[in-house]
Design an enzyme around this catalytic site. Structure first.
Site, PDB file in Angstrom:
ATOM      1  N   ASP A 116       0.846  -1.176   0.000  1.00  0.00           N
ATOM      2  CA  ASP A 116       0.000   0.000   0.000  1.00  0.00           C
ATOM      3  C   ASP A 116       0.894   1.243   0.000  1.00  0.00           C
ATOM      4  O   ASP A 116       2.098   1.160   0.314  1.00  0.00           O
ATOM      5  CB  ASP A 116      -0.883  -0.040   1.257  1.00  0.00           C
ATOM      6  CG  ASP A 116      -1.657   1.235   1.473  1.00  0.00           C
ATOM      7  OD1 ASP A 116      -2.368   1.660   0.556  1.00  0.00           O
ATOM      8  OD2 ASP A 116      -1.548   1.811   2.579  1.00  0.00           O
TER       9      ASP A 116
ATOM     10  N   ASP B 183      -0.161   5.207   1.028  1.00  0.00           N
ATOM     11  CA  ASP B 183      -0.360   6.120   2.155  1.00  0.00           C
ATOM     12  C   ASP B 183      -0.481   5.363   3.474  1.00  0.00           C
ATOM     13  O   ASP B 183      -1.242   4.406   3.596  1.00  0.00           O
ATOM     14  CB  ASP B 183      -1.604   6.970   1.924  1.00  0.00           C
ATOM     15  CG  ASP B 183      -1.482   7.819   0.671  1.00  0.00           C
ATOM     16  OD1 ASP B 183      -0.743   8.806   0.710  1.00  0.00           O
ATOM     17  OD2 ASP B 183      -2.094   7.453  -0.351  1.00  0.00           O
TER      18      ASP B 183
ATOM     19  N   ASP C 100      -1.832  -0.794   6.014  1.00  0.00           N
ATOM     20  CA  ASP C 100      -2.090  -0.091   7.271  1.00  0.00           C
ATOM     21  C   ASP C 100      -3.564   0.109   7.569  1.00  0.00           C
ATOM     22  O   ASP C 100      -3.909   0.507   8.684  1.00  0.00           O
ATOM     23  CB  ASP C 100      -1.421   1.288   7.257  1.00  0.00           C
ATOM     24  CG  ASP C 100      -2.190   2.289   6.413  1.00  0.00           C
ATOM     25  OD1 ASP C 100      -2.642   3.320   6.953  1.00  0.00           O
ATOM     26  OD2 ASP C 100      -2.363   2.039   5.205  1.00  0.00           O
TER      27      ASP C 100
END
Length: 265
Positions: free
Chosen positions: A9, A11, A213
Site C-alpha cells: 500500500d 499512504d 495499514d
C-alpha cells in the site's frame, strides 16, 4: 533465490507522513527489483495518481489502483478493469448525504467530485493529480471504478448503512481512512487483484510479501504468505489478519527497513 512478489500500500505504509517516498525506500525497492523480485504498488489512489511514485522508483512495477478495480502492467498497459454496474453507480450517486460529505468517482482516466474541495488536494501534492468538478445530477454512472464519500465519520456511518440496506450485496465496502468510505463492485478489492496478479506472474501466495495499514488492505494481507501491518495501522487489522506481523512506523520507512533485513540487503 526464488522470485517473490512484494506488494505494498502507499499512504500510511510505503509513503512517509509527507506522502512521499523516502530515499531508503527507493534504494531498497530498486535493489530488490535488480535481484529479480517482482514489485507492485496497491492503493486506493487512482492509477494516474500512482504513476509519479513508480517513476520515482524507476523500476518495472505493477500498479493495482482504485482498491483493486484496475491493474496495470509495468509498461502501462491495462491488465484488468472491474467497474461498478452503471445502474448501481447511479444509485450510489443519488444517495442523500449531508452537505459536508463530498461525492467522488474514480473513472478510468479521471477523478470527478461534486463540488470544490481544495483541502483534498494536499494528499496529491507530490503527484499533481486533481479532480474535475461535475454536479451530481450530471453524472451518468458509466465506467466507474469506485465511488468515494469523504466527510465526517459519523455522517459516513449513516451513508454506509443506507448503501448496505439498498444494494449492499452488490458492493464491496471498505474504508481507506476513517473519513473515506469506498465502494466498489462486489468482489473488487486489493486481495482479488493480488490473486490475479500472482497467477499472472506464476508466483505462489507463500512467496508474496504484503504491507498495509488500513481496512482496505485486509484482503491483500490475508492472502499473502508474509503479511505486515505498520505500527500506525488500524487496530482492527490485527483481528482481521491475525497472522500478520506488526512492523515499524510508516514515517520511519518501516517497509524498506523490514525488506532490507528480510532479504539481507
Amino acid at each position: 533465490m526464488s522470485a517473490h512478489l512484494i506488494v505494498s500500500d502507499l499512504d500510511g505504509t510505503l509513503l512517509g507522513a509527507d506522502h512521499a517516498l523516502a530515499e531508503v525506500t527507493v534504494e531498497t525497492l530498486r535493489s530488490l527489483a535488480a535481484r529479480g523480485h517482482h514489485i507492485a504498488l496497491a492503493s486506493g489512489r487512482h492509477y494516474r495518481d500512482m504513476l509519479a511514485f513508480r517513476d520515482r522508483l524507476g523500476i518495472a512495477a505493477h500498479l493495482v489502483s482504485t482498491n483493486g478495480a484496475y491493474t496495470h502492467a509495468p509498461d502501462g498497459s491495462l491488465v484488468a478493469a472491474r467497474h461498478l454496474p452503471a445502474a448501481l453507480a447511479r444509485t450510489l450517486i443519488a444517495l442523500p448525504r449531508p452537505a459536508g460529505v463530498r461525492l467522488n468517482l474514480y473513472h478510468d482516466h479521471e477523478w470527478v467530485i461534486d463540488a470544490e474541495a481544495p483541502e483534498l488536494l494536499a494528499l496529491h501534492a507530490h503527484t499533481g493529480f486533481g479532480y474535475r468538478v461535475v454536479p451530481a445530477a450530471s453524472l451518468d454512472g458509466e465506467r466507474v471504478g469506485k465511488v468515494l464519500y469523504i466527510g465526517d465519520p459519523e455522517a459516513l456511518d449513516g451513508l454506509e448503512a443506507e448503501a448496505r440496506r439498498r444494494v449492499g450485496e452488490t458492493l464491496h465496502i471498505t474504508y481507506s481512512t476513517d473519513n473515506s468510505l469506498e465502494l466498489m463492485a462486489a468482489g473488487v478489492n486489493k486481495g482479488t487483484a493480488l490473486a490475479a496478479l500472482l497467477a499472472r506472474l506464476e508466483v505462489p501466495a507463500e512467496r508474496c510479501l504484503a504491507f498495509g495499514d488500513n481496512l482496505n488492505d485486509t484482503e491483500m494481507l490475508a492472502l499473502a504468505g508474509e503479511a505486515h501491518i505498520t505500527a500506525n495501522g488500524h487496530p482492527a487489522l490485527d483481528r482481521a489478519v491475525p497472522a500478520a506481523r506488526r512492523i515499524g512506523h510508516h514515517d520511519q520507512a518501516a517497509v524498506a527497513r523490514h525488506l532490507a533485513e528480510r532479504f539481507a540487503l
